[in-house]
Enzyme design. Sequence first.
Site, short mmCIF file in Angstrom:
data_model
loop_
_atom_site.label_atom_id
_atom_site.label_comp_id
_atom_site.label_asym_id
_atom_site.label_seq_id
_atom_site.Cartn_x
_atom_site.Cartn_y
_atom_site.Cartn_z
N HIS A 121 0.98 -1.25 -0.11
CA HIS A 121 -0.12 0.03 0.01
C HIS A 121 0.80 1.12 -0.15
O HIS A 121 1.90 1.36 0.56
CB HIS A 121 -0.83 0.10 1.31
CG HIS A 121 -0.28 -0.05 2.49
ND1 HIS A 121 0.22 1.12 3.12
CD2 HIS A 121 0.09 -1.03 3.46
CE1 HIS A 121 0.97 0.44 4.23
NE2 HIS A 121 1.08 -0.70 4.42
N ASP A 122 0.48 2.22 -0.90
CA ASP A 122 0.83 3.50 -0.94
C ASP A 122 2.24 3.63 -1.46
O ASP A 122 3.20 4.89 -1.34
CB ASP A 122 1.11 4.14 0.57
CG ASP A 122 -0.47 4.25 1.24
OD1 ASP A 122 -1.27 4.82 0.67
OD2 ASP A 122 -0.55 3.62 2.33
N GLY A 139 5.17 -1.31 2.71
CA GLY A 139 4.19 0.10 2.48
C GLY A 139 5.12 1.25 2.39
O GLY A 139 6.08 1.49 2.92
#
Length: 264
Positions: A121-122, A139
């Site tokens: 994520h991200d 992440g």
Amino acid sequence: MANIHPTAIIEPGAQLHETAVVEAYAIVRAHVKVGARTWIGPHAVVEGHTTIGEDNRIFQFASVGAVNQDKKYKGEPCELVIGDRNTIREFTTLNIGTVQGGGVTKIGSDNWLMAYTHIAHDCVLGNNITFANNAQLAGHVVVEDWVILGGFTNVHQFCHIGAHGMTALGTVLLANQPPFVMSDGRPAAARSMNFEGLRRRGFSPERISAVKAMHKILYREGLTLEQAIEKIRELPKKTPEAQPDVDLMLGFFERMPAERGIVR
């Protein structure tokens, strides 16, 4: 209409360009947008609020746009955005972002992600990047243009990897890696600069000499990072054509999360 195999599942609401191709048993969920000439292989799953550009190739059993693996995630409509002409090989996993990280995982264009790679994520990936098999990002990692990650490279969360860098097989990267640097080890240590890669990309001998000088300043002269930055800033006075490369290095130091330091 897109070229959709009769066994594929396309949920109502999914938007596929008329030239997109979806192979047997693939699943495309409701909030997905797929651009022109993108090919989705058999048994691949594309879900979440995912936007995919043109001319991508997503191979069998890839998982694209799945819910992130952050325990804080509460079902917010976060996104995955993929550019153009990417190759995403078998069993690759690309997760959506989180609210805490800005809400979007971003993949640029012309990237080559080999089998079993993971983008958490991200994360933000630039362009012309190559991840060998089983390269894994935690992440909030940023990977700039033209980076090559060797197979089984693991990157700690929030690390930044500068443009034109490279890691060896099995590298564990726990700190930021400046542009041009080649690293290996567990944890990673800076070994050299990616001179051969720069030659292949058309860097002049003068520019490569300036990159060598930056490596020497960062790693061979016993300077603090602050002292090295000031000395690197002066290099274009001697080699004006190296100004873009110096700017790239200095910009990296400004953007990177300082608490992670740099590979040494």
